[in-house]
Design an enzyme around this catalytic site. Structure first.
Site, PDB file in Angstrom:
ATOM      1  N   ASP A   1     -50.672  66.643 -25.571  1.00 10.09           N
ATOM      2  CA  ASP A   1     -50.107  67.489 -26.941  1.00 10.09           C
ATOM      3  C   ASP A   1     -49.649  68.749 -26.364  1.00 10.09           C
ATOM      4  O   ASP A   1     -50.385  69.678 -25.860  1.00 10.09           O
ATOM      5  CB  ASP A   1     -51.462  67.709 -27.821  1.00 10.09           C
ATOM      6  CG  ASP A   1     -51.145  68.405 -29.114  1.00 10.09           C
ATOM      7  OD1 ASP A   1     -50.021  68.841 -29.173  1.00 10.09           O
ATOM      8  OD2 ASP A   1     -52.104  68.384 -30.045  1.00 10.09           O
TER       9      ASP A   1
ATOM     10  N   CYS B   1     -47.837  60.781 -33.739  1.00 10.20           N
ATOM     11  CA  CYS B   1     -48.883  61.477 -32.902  1.00 10.20           C
ATOM     12  C   CYS B   1     -49.657  61.911 -34.017  1.00 10.20           C
ATOM     13  O   CYS B   1     -50.185  61.339 -34.987  1.00 10.20           O
ATOM     14  CB  CYS B   1     -47.858  62.370 -32.337  1.00 10.20           C
ATOM     15  SG  CYS B   1     -46.910  63.477 -33.318  1.00 10.20           S
TER      16      CYS B   1
ATOM     17  N   ASN C   1     -46.694  65.067 -36.246  1.00 13.12           N
ATOM     18  CA  ASN C   1     -45.201  64.649 -36.378  1.00 13.12           C
ATOM     19  C   ASN C   1     -44.371  65.472 -36.300  1.00 13.12           C
ATOM     20  O   ASN C   1     -43.250  65.642 -37.022  1.00 13.12           O
ATOM     21  CB  ASN C   1     -45.064  63.889 -37.586  1.00 13.12           C
ATOM     22  CG  ASN C   1     -43.763  62.988 -37.706  1.00 13.12           C
ATOM     23  OD1 ASN C   1     -43.026  62.880 -38.911  1.00 13.12           O
ATOM     24  ND2 ASN C   1     -43.125  62.555 -36.693  1.00 13.12           N
TER      25      ASN C   1
ATOM     26  N   CYS D   1     -44.133  67.529 -32.777  1.00  7.98           N
ATOM     27  CA  CYS D   1     -43.952  67.682 -31.490  1.00  7.98           C
ATOM     28  C   CYS D   1     -43.555  66.453 -30.708  1.00  7.98           C
ATOM     29  O   CYS D   1     -42.193  66.101 -30.217  1.00  7.98           O
ATOM     30  CB  CYS D   1     -45.061  68.212 -30.672  1.00  7.98           C
ATOM     31  SG  CYS D   1     -45.282  70.023 -31.406  1.00  7.98           S
ATOM     32  N   ARG D   2     -44.424  65.513 -30.343  1.00 11.09           N
ATOM     33  CA  ARG D   2     -44.123  64.263 -29.647  1.00 11.09           C
ATOM     34  C   ARG D   2     -43.589  63.148 -30.298  1.00 11.09           C
ATOM     35  O   ARG D   2     -42.425  62.721 -29.847  1.00 11.09           O
ATOM     36  CB  ARG D   2     -45.351  63.827 -28.979  1.00 11.09           C
ATOM     37  CG  ARG D   2     -46.244  64.687 -28.217  1.00 11.09           C
ATOM     38  CD  ARG D   2     -47.623  64.392 -27.871  1.00 11.09           C
ATOM     39  NE  ARG D   2     -48.301  64.504 -29.163  1.00 11.09           N
ATOM     40  CZ  ARG D   2     -49.748  64.433 -29.270  1.00 11.09           C
ATOM     41  NH1 ARG D   2     -50.417  63.896 -28.192  1.00 11.09           N
ATOM     42  NH2 ARG D   2     -50.468  64.583 -30.373  1.00 11.09           N
ATOM     43  N   SER D   3     -43.880  62.809 -31.618  1.00  5.74           N
ATOM     44  CA  SER D   3     -43.209  61.645 -31.985  1.00  5.74           C
ATOM     45  C   SER D   3     -41.838  62.021 -32.662  1.00  5.74           C
ATOM     46  O   SER D   3     -41.050  60.854 -32.580  1.00  5.74           O
ATOM     47  CB  SER D   3     -44.307  61.107 -33.277  1.00  5.74           C
ATOM     48  OG  SER D   3     -44.499  61.906 -34.219  1.00  5.74           O
TER      49      SER D   3
HETATM   50  P1  4NP Z   1     -47.844  66.448 -32.543  1.00  2.79           P
HETATM   51  O1  4NP Z   1     -48.465  67.992 -32.016  1.00  2.79           O
HETATM   52  O2  4NP Z   1     -49.143  65.782 -32.634  1.00  2.79           O
HETATM   53  O3  4NP Z   1     -47.289  66.358 -31.091  1.00  2.79           O
HETATM   54  O4  4NP Z   1     -47.101  66.745 -33.641  1.00  2.79           O
HETATM   55  C1  4NP Z   1     -49.349  68.647 -32.991  1.00  2.79           C
HETATM   56  C2  4NP Z   1     -48.905  69.417 -33.915  1.00  2.79           C
HETATM   57  C3  4NP Z   1     -49.675  69.950 -35.023  1.00  2.79           C
HETATM   58  C4  4NP Z   1     -51.139  70.096 -34.564  1.00  2.79           C
HETATM   59  C5  4NP Z   1     -51.471  69.302 -33.533  1.00  2.79           C
HETATM   60  C6  4NP Z   1     -50.554  68.684 -32.586  1.00  2.79           C
HETATM   61  N1  4NP Z   1     -52.103  70.695 -35.505  1.00  2.79           N
HETATM   62  O5  4NP Z   1     -53.261  70.673 -35.180  1.00  2.79           O
HETATM   63  O6  4NP Z   1     -51.560  71.158 -36.255  1.00  2.79           O
END
Ligand code: 4NP
Length: 163
Positions: A130, A12, A15, A17-19
């Site tokens: 997200d 994602c 790394n 939240c989703r992945s």
């Molecule tokens: P992820 O979520 O891609 O599912 O891990 C996010 C985590 C952090 C950020 C964006 C999305 N960020 O902008 O820091």
């Protein structure tokens, strides 16, 4: 079984939240099918912001509550060109992640896929939203999508790889 494992990377942006959920849920389905020895499973993010960090508390909580699994030991890493070479399947959580990964190699790669291309319901070809900064309901929604799509993806691999 002595054939080499199939390497699958979920990715994602951060790394966190989703992945991490996709990694844990895919591993769960693989274990349920007694295919643990056939896979190497990992996750990463296209961004470097959270490298070394544990998963977001929202993902840790939903994994514990819905699966009884502890994912708090995972640590974020950044997707690299080496990963793109080493993994057989790299599975993006959204279309922006996919574009970012393609930029890493400067070419489209056959081993890059979108998780929601394996959507058994409506929403095929779309994004896993997200949930970063969102409330528990955002993480519940991600869990539901990732649970069913990783299950469908494993079915696809079982046919594709004759498992
Ligand atoms: P992820 O979520 O891609 O599912 O891990 C996010 C985590 C952090 C950020 C964006 C999305 N960020 O902008 O820091």
């Amino acid at each position: 079984m002595n054939s080499s494992p199939i390497r699958v990377m979920f990715f994602c942006l951060g790394n966190i939240c989703r992945s991490p959920l996709a990694e844990a849920l895919f591993r769960y389905h693989v274990e349920e099918q007694s295919l643990t020895d056939r896979f190497e499973i990992d996750s990463s993010g296209t961004g470097s912001y959270h490298v070394g960090a544990p998963p977001d508390p929202g993902s840790v909580r939903v994994a514990r509550e819905r699966m009884g699994l502890d994912i708090s030991g995972q640590r974020a890493q950044q997707l690299s060109p080496d990963h793109l070479r080493a993994f057989h399947y790299l599975v993006a959580m959204d279309r922006s992640n996919l574009r970012n990964a393609k930029r890493l190699t400067g070419a489209s790669q056959a081993n890059l896929v979108l998780l929601r291309d394996f959507e058994p319901h409506d929403g095929r070809g779309g994004d896993v939203p997200d949930p970063w900064g969102g409330g528990p309901d955002h993480f519940e929604k991600v869990y539901d999508i990732v649970h069913r799509c990783t299950r469908e993806f494993l079915d696809y691999l079982c046919q594709q790889e004759r498992l």
